[in-house]
Write a protein that holds these residues in place. Structure first.
Motif, mmCIF file in Angstrom:
data_model
loop_
_atom_site.group_PDB
_atom_site.id
_atom_site.type_symbol
_atom_site.label_atom_id
_atom_site.label_comp_id
_atom_site.label_asym_id
_atom_site.label_seq_id
_atom_site.Cartn_x
_atom_site.Cartn_y
_atom_site.Cartn_z
ATOM 1 N N SER A 1 40.481 33.865 82.486
ATOM 2 C CA SER A 1 40.760 33.237 81.220
ATOM 3 C C SER A 1 41.393 32.100 81.347
ATOM 4 C CB SER A 1 41.206 34.301 80.258
ATOM 5 O OG SER A 1 41.649 33.821 78.994
ATOM 6 N N LYS A 2 42.517 31.999 81.867
ATOM 7 C CA LYS A 2 43.410 30.843 82.210
ATOM 8 C C LYS A 2 42.695 29.831 82.743
ATOM 9 C CE LYS A 2 48.010 29.586 83.875
ATOM 10 N NZ LYS A 2 49.112 29.930 84.771
ATOM 11 N N ALA A 3 41.619 30.149 83.596
ATOM 12 C CA ALA A 3 40.872 28.904 84.300
ATOM 13 C C ALA A 3 39.797 28.738 83.474
ATOM 14 C CB ALA A 3 40.297 29.445 85.819
ATOM 15 N N GLY A 4 39.582 29.254 82.216
ATOM 16 C CA GLY A 4 38.418 28.883 81.412
ATOM 17 C C GLY A 4 37.031 29.532 81.732
ATOM 18 N N GLU A 5 37.133 30.584 82.492
ATOM 19 C CA GLU A 5 36.001 31.289 82.700
ATOM 20 C C GLU A 5 35.968 32.483 81.632
ATOM 21 O OE1 GLU A 5 36.013 32.598 86.615
ATOM 22 O OE2 GLU A 5 36.828 30.907 87.365
ATOM 23 N N ILE A 6 35.768 32.134 80.485
ATOM 24 C CA ILE A 6 35.983 33.167 79.417
ATOM 25 C C ILE A 6 34.952 34.164 79.574
ATOM 26 C CG2 ILE A 6 36.274 33.722 76.893
ATOM 27 C CD1 ILE A 6 38.354 31.877 78.255
ATOM 28 N N GLY A 7 33.616 33.866 79.792
ATOM 29 C CA GLY A 7 32.495 35.056 79.759
ATOM 30 C C GLY A 7 32.814 36.118 80.865
ATOM 31 N N ALA A 8 33.302 35.586 82.089
ATOM 32 C CA ALA A 8 33.500 36.463 83.062
ATOM 33 C C ALA A 8 34.734 37.373 82.784
ATOM 34 C CB ALA A 8 33.659 35.438 84.383
#
Length: 546
Positions: A293-300
């Motif tokens: 989430s912190k890295a912007g990989e919201i879907g994952a």
């Protein structure tokens, strides 16, 4: 109570007990070197054996003979020569100065150097700090062997004792101190069965992998204090240990979690995720979801939360996934079901502030209308430990390896109950006869008093409290609490309410007390949700000072 006096050779008797136990129960796992070392030692006179054991109990394998003076060993030099003749030690081995530098103090080194360096050099050496002096010693001797004022004795191949300790204790953080604590009466342990059928380590391959693990483990703190590259290299070494036993896998998993967490702190999130992916135990998936989430990989991140909800590995993971998934989705304007947040019933009590604290104040306040006890985790946990005593200490493969265990090695494993089906007791049935069961548990409380049990705090239980609890609390409620403890014994034995209140007109209520500014912790709220699901009376008491 007075502390018993230990005989002068107490440590030697304890050592012999450990060695004899391992030879009796694990001889098939020892190699020829280990058998030879211990057989050679045990064939020597007692004085020489005691000298050897004294050194085994100290750190390192180099010692000054003049610092090994003990009242029970009459002839220090003779016993040392006997050990050398047997091939167990070396006297005055040919060692570089850096190997023996730490055996002597700075004044002793300066005295030794007085005949080797000039007065001016000696004055300069005297001004150095100890670390600087050690570095200078290497330059001064530069390959020469220092002429030392006392005999140096070196243990040869002392690693055999690590093998014996590992087979005996099941780990290398316990040692002969355990015997002393027992002999002094500081700890008491149950008299459970120990034999080949309860061995923790099954074959030499498992034993060797565990020994290799502990040697690697000695480097962990240094690695954690270093850079990401060193952490990844160390973790790679962990992987080379092989699959091994369940015991080894648990240890490697625990270390890998610590390494991944340190990578996070060192701002290496991608590397941390790689390590978390190799871990099965919580909170590995939680940490991965946060980092994604912190890295912007919201879907994952949300997909991983969904996986945790579909197949949770712990209650904590399930609660996290529901809450974190919702907050992450809402922040990114994505659909996600809002978790149902349980708000427990509460009440407000105003009290005069005193030195005894909020729990004691509430208990005293409620005593006017019944009987209130401070119990926190000790009532249900204590009754649980007494009720399941025979099951907890039942013999099983890998359960007990030595007489100093307050619990079986596998108590927190998922298959603990399935391995002990014959000892299972059903509280739904037993607690429907409270008087008979109370008599049984009170008798056990008296007979087992002071024996270590992971769930029983002896000083917090009494026959009167046991009697009242079994009379007032329905069998279904005991069964509901016990089932949740069994679900995760390590985690769920805590978080239970502070007080139990027995109103004068019957029944009972569990009360969690919160002073000004205090709030429910996650594990406390989960217990209260469980109470609500099983109609167990509970309440939060909020305290304000008058």
């Amino acid at each position: 109570m007075s502390t018993p006096d230990l005989p002068p050779d107490y440590y030697f008797r304890n050592f012999c007990g450990l060695v004899d136990h391992v030879r009796a129960h694990h001889d098939d796992l020892l190699n020829d070197t280990e058998r030879h070392q211990v057989s050679t030692l045990r064939a020597l006179p007692a004085q020489a054996q005691m000298r050897y054991v004294r050194m085994l109990m100290r750190r390192g394998n180099l010692f000054r003979l003049d610092r090994l003076q003990y009242a029970e060993i009459a002839d220090t030099a003779q016993s040392a020569q006997t050990l050398e003749a047997a091939g167990l030690v070396r006297l005055d081995p040919d060692l570089p100065v850096e190997a023996v530098a730490g055996l002597y103090s700075k004044p002793e080194w300066l005295h030794t150097l007085a005949d080797k360096v000039s007065t001016e050099q000696l004055r300069a050496l005297r001004a150095l700090k100890r670390a600087e002096l050690d570095a200078e010693l290497r330059n001064i001797y530069s390959g020469d062997r220092p002429c030392l004022p006392s005999t140096i004795i070196e243990l040869r191949q002392p690693a055999w004792f690590d093998t014996f300790k590992l087979l005996y204790f099941g780990n290398l953080h316990q040692d002969l101190t355990e015997f002393v604590l027992r002999d002094l009466g500081l700890y008491r342990f149950e008299n459970y069965r120990i034999d080949r059928d309860t061995r923790l380590i099954e074959n030499r391959e498992q034993l060797q992998e565990l020994l290799d693990y502990y040697r690697l483990r000695d480097l962990r703190e240094e690695v954690l204090a270093g850079q990401p590259e060193g952490i990844l290299e160390y973790e790679n070494s962990l992987q080379q240990l092989g699959n091994g036993s369940r015991l080894l896998c648990k240890k490697v998993e625990r270390d890998r979690l610590a390494l991944a967490r340190q990578l996070e702190r060192l701002d290496a999130p991608a590397e941390a995720v790689t390590l978390y992916e190799r871990c099965m135990a919580p909170p590995a998936r939680e940490r991965r979801a946060r980092l994604m989430s912190k890295a912007g990989e919201i879907g994952a991140s949300l997909k991983l939360c969904g996986d945790m909800l579909a197949s949770p590995r712990s209650e904590e993971e399930q609660f996290f996934a529901a809450d974190f998934g919702y907050r992450t989705a809402r922040k990114n304007k994505l659909p996600w079901p809002q978790p149902q947040k349980y708000i427990p019933p509460d009440a407000l009590i105003r009290l005069d502030q005193d030195e005894y604290g909020v729990e004691a104040g509430v208990a005293a306040h409620l005593d006017a209308n019944g009987e209130c006890h401070y119990v926190e985790n000790t009532l249900f946990g204590g009754i649980f430990g007494l009720y399941y005593w025979d099951l907890i200490f039942a013999p099983a493969a890998g359960a007990f390896t030595n007489p100093f265990q307050y619990r079986p090695h596998d108590l927190y494993e998922t298959d603990f109950l399935s391995l002990r089906g014959a000892q299972w007791r059903d509280p739904e049935v037993d607690f429907t006869r409270p008087k008979q069961l109370a008599d049984e548990l009170i008798q056990r409380w008296q007979e087992k008093q002071g024996i270590a049990n992971p769930f029983v705090a002896w000083e917090m239980l009494s026959p009167e409290l046991i009697q009242s609890a079994l009379e007032r609390i329905p069998a279904a409620h005991w069964a509901a609490v016990f089932s949740r403890i069994w679900r995760a014994p390590r985690e769920n034995r805590s978080g239970l309410p502070d007080l139990i209140f027995f109103p004068a007109d019957g029944g009972y209520e569990l009360l969690e007390v919160k002073g000004p500014g205090d709030r429910l912790q996650k594990n406390q709220l989960r217990w209260m949700q469980h109470f609500e699901a099983h109609q167990i009376p509970h309440k939060v008491i909020n305290v304000e000072w008058r």
